[in-house]
Scaffold this active site. Structure first.
Site, PDB file in Angstrom:
ATOM      1  N   GLY A  48      61.928 -75.463 -51.507  1.00 47.25           N
ATOM      2  CA  GLY A  48      61.346 -76.355 -52.510  1.00 47.25           C
ATOM      3  C   GLY A  48      59.965 -76.837 -52.097  1.00 47.25           C
ATOM      4  O   GLY A  48      59.417 -76.415 -51.085  1.00 47.25           O
ATOM      5  N   ASN A  51      43.995 -82.480 -38.482  1.00 50.92           N
ATOM      6  CA  ASN A  51      45.360 -82.475 -37.932  1.00 50.92           C
ATOM      7  C   ASN A  51      45.485 -81.446 -36.818  1.00 50.92           C
ATOM      8  O   ASN A  51      46.138 -81.698 -35.807  1.00 50.92           O
ATOM      9  CB  ASN A  51      46.386 -82.208 -39.037  1.00 50.92           C
ATOM     10  CG  ASN A  51      46.731 -83.474 -39.799  1.00 50.92           C
ATOM     11  OD1 ASN A  51      47.403 -84.354 -39.285  1.00 50.92           O
ATOM     12  ND2 ASN A  51      46.233 -83.576 -41.020  1.00 50.92           N
ATOM     13  N   HIS A  91      52.780 -84.166 -44.854  1.00 54.59           N
ATOM     14  CA  HIS A  91      52.441 -84.561 -46.230  1.00 54.59           C
ATOM     15  C   HIS A  91      51.922 -86.001 -46.201  1.00 54.59           C
ATOM     16  O   HIS A  91      52.548 -86.872 -45.575  1.00 54.59           O
ATOM     17  CB  HIS A  91      53.675 -84.447 -47.134  1.00 54.59           C
ATOM     18  CG  HIS A  91      53.348 -84.778 -48.553  1.00 54.59           C
ATOM     19  ND1 HIS A  91      52.699 -83.890 -49.396  1.00 54.59           N
ATOM     20  CD2 HIS A  91      53.513 -85.914 -49.264  1.00 54.59           C
ATOM     21  CE1 HIS A  91      52.505 -84.466 -50.558  1.00 54.59           C
ATOM     22  NE2 HIS A  91      52.983 -85.692 -50.512  1.00 54.59           N
ATOM     23  N   ASN A 122      55.781 -79.231 -42.043  1.00 56.63           N
ATOM     24  CA  ASN A 122      54.617 -79.554 -42.868  1.00 56.63           C
ATOM     25  C   ASN A 122      54.304 -81.044 -42.720  1.00 56.63           C
ATOM     26  O   ASN A 122      55.203 -81.861 -42.535  1.00 56.63           O
ATOM     27  CB  ASN A 122      54.963 -79.251 -44.338  1.00 56.63           C
ATOM     28  CG  ASN A 122      53.816 -79.561 -45.284  1.00 56.63           C
ATOM     29  OD1 ASN A 122      52.675 -79.172 -45.045  1.00 56.63           O
ATOM     30  ND2 ASN A 122      54.102 -80.271 -46.363  1.00 56.63           N
ATOM     31  N   ASP A 181      61.607 -76.082 -46.652  1.00 56.89           N
ATOM     32  CA  ASP A 181      62.644 -75.236 -47.252  1.00 56.89           C
ATOM     33  C   ASP A 181      62.038 -74.583 -48.492  1.00 56.89           C
ATOM     34  O   ASP A 181      60.816 -74.615 -48.656  1.00 56.89           O
ATOM     35  CB  ASP A 181      63.926 -76.045 -47.532  1.00 56.89           C
ATOM     36  CG  ASP A 181      63.716 -77.113 -48.583  1.00 56.89           C
ATOM     37  OD1 ASP A 181      62.626 -77.135 -49.215  1.00 56.89           O
ATOM     38  OD2 ASP A 181      64.629 -77.926 -48.783  1.00 56.89           O
TER      39      ASP A 181
END
Ligand code: GRF
Length: 197
Positions: free
Chosen positions: A149, A14, A110, A108, A147
């Protein structure tokens, strides 16, 4: 110029997609000023060096505890005055203080269509194993803001990828990277750098 720091733990494909997109002009008005890995063996560090970008390794193992590591990590990042932090396969939990300090400035990638196959325990090949176990016909990747979480922040971009008969987790992982991750992560950075989000 948006000053970007990329956090990595592994191969860095990436990261490579971001570097290539900057070189080709697909990402405008952004530069990578540092690549940070928690893993000294991460090939991503070589990719950074080959590109003349500062490569820093900070491993939690070198510190007496997580608190000490978090402090050193934050201090190191401050040296680079980052506008954006990109988690590109970074397997370390982002400290709460860091989420606060860089609110809305950490993204991010995912490897699933959030909210499927995300959250605690879903990383790397485990995500694709879970998708195959569930028998989904479509999976994909998601770029989101970070965030406090796990994989819960606002979604920036998603791209779907078909699951094919006979897929193994490794084959599916590769297809999700090629068809989704390497495309949407650079695109999200370009959007942020050029105020389109
Ligand atoms: C990618 O699948 C990414 O979505 C996940 O970790 C993997 C990193 O791969 N979070 P690489 O280091 O960029 O090659």
């Amino acid at each position: 110029m948006l000053r970007v720091g990329v956090m990595v733990s592994g191969g860095g494909t990436n990261l490579q997609a971001i570097l290539d997109s900057i070189d080709s002009g697909k990402i405008q008005n952004a530069e990578i000023v540092v690549v940070v890995s928690n893993n000294p063996g991460a090939y991503a560090l070589e990719r950074a060096k080959n590109h003349g970008i500062e490569a820093v390794c900070l491993s939690p193992k070198e510190f007496s505890g997580r608190e000490e590591f978090n402090r050193a990590f934050l201090k190191k990042l401050e040296e680079y005055r980052l506008d954006l932090i990109v988690l590109a396969g970074f397997l370390v939990k982002i400290p709460e203080e860091m989420v606060k300090q860089y609110e809305g400035r950490i993204i991010n990638i995912h490897p699933s269509l959030i909210p499927s196959f995300c959250g605690v325990g879903y990383y790397g090949l485990k995500v694709h194993e879970a998708a195959l176990d569930r028998g989904v016909k479509v999976t994909g990747a998601t770029v989101h803001f970070v965030d406090s979480g796990m994989d819960t922040g606002p979604i920036i971009l998603q791209k779907a990828v078909e699951v094919q008969d006979g897929d193994t987790p490794e084959v599916l992982q590769r297809r999700v990277m090629e068809q989704a991750e390497w495309e949407i992560l650079p695109r999200a950075i370009d959007m942020i750098a050029n105020h389109r989000i």
